[in-house]
Design a protein around this motif. Structure first.
Motif, PDB file in Angstrom:
ATOM      1  N   THR A 138       0.816  -1.213   0.000  1.00  0.00           N
ATOM      2  CA  THR A 138       0.000   0.000   0.000  1.00  0.00           C
ATOM      3  C   THR A 138       0.853   1.269   0.000  1.00  0.00           C
ATOM      4  O   THR A 138       0.429   2.308   0.489  1.00  0.00           O
ATOM      5  CB  THR A 138      -0.949   0.008   1.219  1.00  0.00           C
ATOM      6  OG1 THR A 138      -0.173  -0.216   2.408  1.00  0.00           O
ATOM      7  CG2 THR A 138      -1.996  -1.069   1.091  1.00  0.00           C
ATOM      8  N   VAL A 178      -9.950   0.351   1.115  1.00  0.00           N
ATOM      9  CA  VAL A 178      -8.688  -0.128   1.681  1.00  0.00           C
ATOM     10  C   VAL A 178      -8.304   0.743   2.870  1.00  0.00           C
ATOM     11  O   VAL A 178      -8.145   1.959   2.742  1.00  0.00           O
ATOM     12  CB  VAL A 178      -7.565  -0.136   0.628  1.00  0.00           C
ATOM     13  CG1 VAL A 178      -6.245  -0.552   1.268  1.00  0.00           C
ATOM     14  CG2 VAL A 178      -7.920  -1.084  -0.510  1.00  0.00           C
ATOM     15  N   THR A 181      -4.422   1.486   7.528  1.00  0.00           N
ATOM     16  CA  THR A 181      -3.546   0.659   8.359  1.00  0.00           C
ATOM     17  C   THR A 181      -3.095  -0.615   7.667  1.00  0.00           C
ATOM     18  O   THR A 181      -2.239  -1.326   8.193  1.00  0.00           O
ATOM     19  CB  THR A 181      -4.276   0.286   9.663  1.00  0.00           C
ATOM     20  OG1 THR A 181      -5.510  -0.359   9.345  1.00  0.00           O
ATOM     21  CG2 THR A 181      -4.565   1.528  10.493  1.00  0.00           C
ATOM     22  N   SER A 182      -3.667  -0.921   6.510  1.00  0.00           N
ATOM     23  CA  SER A 182      -3.297  -2.145   5.795  1.00  0.00           C
ATOM     24  C   SER A 182      -1.938  -1.981   5.125  1.00  0.00           C
ATOM     25  O   SER A 182      -1.632  -0.930   4.563  1.00  0.00           O
ATOM     26  CB  SER A 182      -4.352  -2.493   4.737  1.00  0.00           C
ATOM     27  OG  SER A 182      -5.574  -2.829   5.346  1.00  0.00           O
ATOM     28  N   THR A 183      -1.150  -3.030   5.152  1.00  0.00           N
ATOM     29  CA  THR A 183       0.164  -3.009   4.511  1.00  0.00           C
ATOM     30  C   THR A 183       0.134  -3.635   3.131  1.00  0.00           C
ATOM     31  O   THR A 183       1.054  -3.426   2.343  1.00  0.00           O
ATOM     32  CB  THR A 183       1.197  -3.750   5.371  1.00  0.00           C
ATOM     33  OG1 THR A 183       0.768  -5.107   5.560  1.00  0.00           O
ATOM     34  CG2 THR A 183       1.343  -3.074   6.727  1.00  0.00           C
ATOM     35  N   GLN A 184      -0.930  -4.409   2.833  1.00  0.00           N
ATOM     36  CA  GLN A 184      -1.034  -5.073   1.540  1.00  0.00           C
ATOM     37  C   GLN A 184      -2.422  -4.878   0.955  1.00  0.00           C
ATOM     38  O   GLN A 184      -3.415  -4.726   1.672  1.00  0.00           O
ATOM     39  CB  GLN A 184      -0.740  -6.572   1.658  1.00  0.00           C
ATOM     40  CG  GLN A 184       0.716  -6.900   1.954  1.00  0.00           C
ATOM     41  CD  GLN A 184       0.960  -8.390   1.933  1.00  0.00           C
ATOM     42  OE1 GLN A 184       0.111  -9.183   2.340  1.00  0.00           O
ATOM     43  NE2 GLN A 184       2.124  -8.791   1.460  1.00  0.00           N
ATOM     44  N   MET A 185      -2.476  -4.919  -0.368  1.00  0.00           N
ATOM     45  CA  MET A 185      -3.733  -4.824  -1.112  1.00  0.00           C
ATOM     46  C   MET A 185      -3.760  -5.989  -2.092  1.00  0.00           C
ATOM     47  O   MET A 185      -2.931  -6.079  -2.994  1.00  0.00           O
ATOM     48  CB  MET A 185      -3.794  -3.481  -1.850  1.00  0.00           C
ATOM     49  CG  MET A 185      -5.012  -3.298  -2.727  1.00  0.00           C
ATOM     50  SD  MET A 185      -5.088  -1.632  -3.463  1.00  0.00           S
ATOM     51  CE  MET A 185      -3.612  -1.673  -4.519  1.00  0.00           C
ATOM     52  N   ARG A 206      -8.908  -6.656  -1.649  1.00  0.00           N
ATOM     53  CA  ARG A 206      -8.947  -7.130  -0.273  1.00  0.00           C
ATOM     54  C   ARG A 206      -7.878  -6.441   0.564  1.00  0.00           C
ATOM     55  O   ARG A 206      -6.755  -6.226   0.101  1.00  0.00           O
ATOM     56  CB  ARG A 206      -8.725  -8.642  -0.217  1.00  0.00           C
ATOM     57  CG  ARG A 206      -8.801  -9.201   1.205  1.00  0.00           C
ATOM     58  CD  ARG A 206      -8.222 -10.592   1.329  1.00  0.00           C
ATOM     59  NE  ARG A 206      -8.210 -11.034   2.696  1.00  0.00           N
ATOM     60  CZ  ARG A 206      -7.264 -10.739   3.578  1.00  0.00           C
ATOM     61  NH1 ARG A 206      -6.230 -10.003   3.209  1.00  0.00           N
ATOM     62  NH2 ARG A 206      -7.348 -11.156   4.819  1.00  0.00           N
ATOM     63  N   ASP A 207      -8.257  -6.061   1.810  1.00  0.00           N
ATOM     64  CA  ASP A 207      -7.272  -5.562   2.766  1.00  0.00           C
ATOM     65  C   ASP A 207      -7.407  -6.382   4.047  1.00  0.00           C
ATOM     66  O   ASP A 207      -8.133  -7.375   4.088  1.00  0.00           O
ATOM     67  CB  ASP A 207      -7.441  -4.064   3.013  1.00  0.00           C
ATOM     68  CG  ASP A 207      -8.723  -3.722   3.762  1.00  0.00           C
ATOM     69  OD1 ASP A 207      -9.488  -4.661   4.094  1.00  0.00           O
ATOM     70  OD2 ASP A 207      -8.968  -2.536   4.017  1.00  0.00           O
ATOM     71  N   ASP A 208      -6.705  -5.991   5.116  1.00  0.00           N
ATOM     72  CA  ASP A 208      -6.720  -6.790   6.339  1.00  0.00           C
ATOM     73  C   ASP A 208      -7.543  -6.152   7.449  1.00  0.00           C
ATOM     74  O   ASP A 208      -7.348  -6.439   8.627  1.00  0.00           O
ATOM     75  CB  ASP A 208      -5.289  -7.049   6.827  1.00  0.00           C
ATOM     76  CG  ASP A 208      -4.478  -5.774   7.004  1.00  0.00           C
ATOM     77  OD1 ASP A 208      -5.069  -4.674   7.022  1.00  0.00           O
ATOM     78  OD2 ASP A 208      -3.245  -5.878   7.124  1.00  0.00           O
ATOM     79  N   ASP A 209      -8.498  -5.293   7.088  1.00  0.00           N
ATOM     80  CA  ASP A 209      -9.389  -4.665   8.060  1.00  0.00           C
ATOM     81  C   ASP A 209     -10.800  -5.195   7.836  1.00  0.00           C
ATOM     82  O   ASP A 209     -11.409  -4.936   6.798  1.00  0.00           O
ATOM     83  CB  ASP A 209      -9.356  -3.143   7.878  1.00  0.00           C
ATOM     84  CG  ASP A 209     -10.220  -2.428   8.912  1.00  0.00           C
ATOM     85  OD1 ASP A 209     -10.884  -3.114   9.714  1.00  0.00           O
ATOM     86  OD2 ASP A 209     -10.222  -1.182   8.921  1.00  0.00           O
ATOM     87  N   GLY A 244     -10.096  -9.818   7.265  1.00  0.00           N
ATOM     88  CA  GLY A 244     -10.093  -8.679   6.355  1.00  0.00           C
ATOM     89  C   GLY A 244     -11.438  -8.537   5.689  1.00  0.00           C
ATOM     90  O   GLY A 244     -12.435  -9.106   6.134  1.00  0.00           O
TER      91      GLY A 244
END
Length: 272
Positions: A138, A178, A181-185, A206-209, A244
């Protein structure tokens, strides 16, 4: 865009307009109208059919906020999720705490199996034609890289418009969904045929939240733009590891070549 409103109809009329079936142990209702009264009836019928498990609603065209909230449920009864909701629904009611899946197939997969770290394909049909996935960080340049990757995929897959429209919709959907705070998308692109044979494109992010409801202001403006560009749109959560949420949209496309042969890429590292 205001929430659509409707006049309550008698239960008898509601029952006449609604159909139910069971898909892999999950109740699936087809209903075009949803108000609070209809949502309560759906929950009661789902409890009779399958107990306390979740149920799915497809075909929705008219709704109220009270109907959406009642469908989600705030007690120990079964909760509902929407299948392929119109794009304007999420833009009009971004705070609805409902999972909104691309298809019955993807919904049942998410409910019955451990979640995938990548968005679930496909939308609207159980047989996909093309699929690719790729993970982006991200960082500020990620959006440019993801757009370039999607443009290349659509060129390889020999589709006409709406490439530019899809790229704008993807950018706005990512901006709206997104989390910072997410580090990846995780990005998923699927080209598929619906039961009538029409070709469609679904893009998922997709994110991790796992929080579904996007903030207001700029994010809701982004959702409105995605709604104007796409046919269907939604969000659904993944509560288990990896936790997520997935945001997705679907739009029709026009083929330039035969894409009837299934093909699957290796996490999007190459197209096929």
């Amino acid at each position: 865009m205001p929430v659509m409103s409707l006049r309550p109809a008698p239960i008898g009329q509601f029952a006449h307009q609604t159909r139910a079936r069971i898909h892999d142990g999950v109740a699936v209702f087809t209903a075009d109208v949803l108000d609070q009264q209809r949502a309560a009836q759906l929950r009661a019928t789902a409890a009779q059919l399958t107990g306390s498990g979740p149920f799915l609603v497809q075909g929705l065209t008219v709704w109220t906020d009270a109907g959406l909230n009642a469908l989600a449920g705030d007690d120990h009864g079964p909760s509902g999720a929407l299948i392929a909701p119109p794009a304007r629904l999420l833009a009009a009611s971004p705070g609805a705490a409902l999972d909104m899946f691309p298809s019955v197939h993807s919904a049942v997969t998410a409910l019955r199996h451990p979640p995938s770290p990548l968005p679930l394909p496909p939308a609207g049909a159980d047989s996909q034609t093309r699929s690719a996935h790729r993970v982006f960080t991200t960082e500020p340049t990620a959006m440019f890289g993801a757009r370039h990757w999607i443009r290349g995929l659509l060129a390889d897959w020999a589709t006409k418009s709406p490439t530019d429209r899809a790229l704008v919709a993807f950018s706005e959907l990512a901006a709206a969904s997104v989390a910072t705070t997410s580090t990846q998308m995780h990005v998923s692109v699927n080209l598929w045929r619906d039961p009538d044979g029409a070709l469609a494109l679904t893009v998922g992010v997709r994110d991790d939240d796992p929080v579904l409801a996007p903030a207001g202001g700029r994010r809701q403006d982004s959702l409105r733009l995605v709604a104007a560009l796409s046919r269907d749109m939604g969000l659904y959560r993944q509560a288990a590891d990896p936790a997520g949420k997935v945001a997705w949209f679907t739009m029709p496309v026009t083929p330039q070549a035969d894409v009837s042969q299934p093909c699957h890429s290796d996490r999007g590292r190459h197209s096929c």
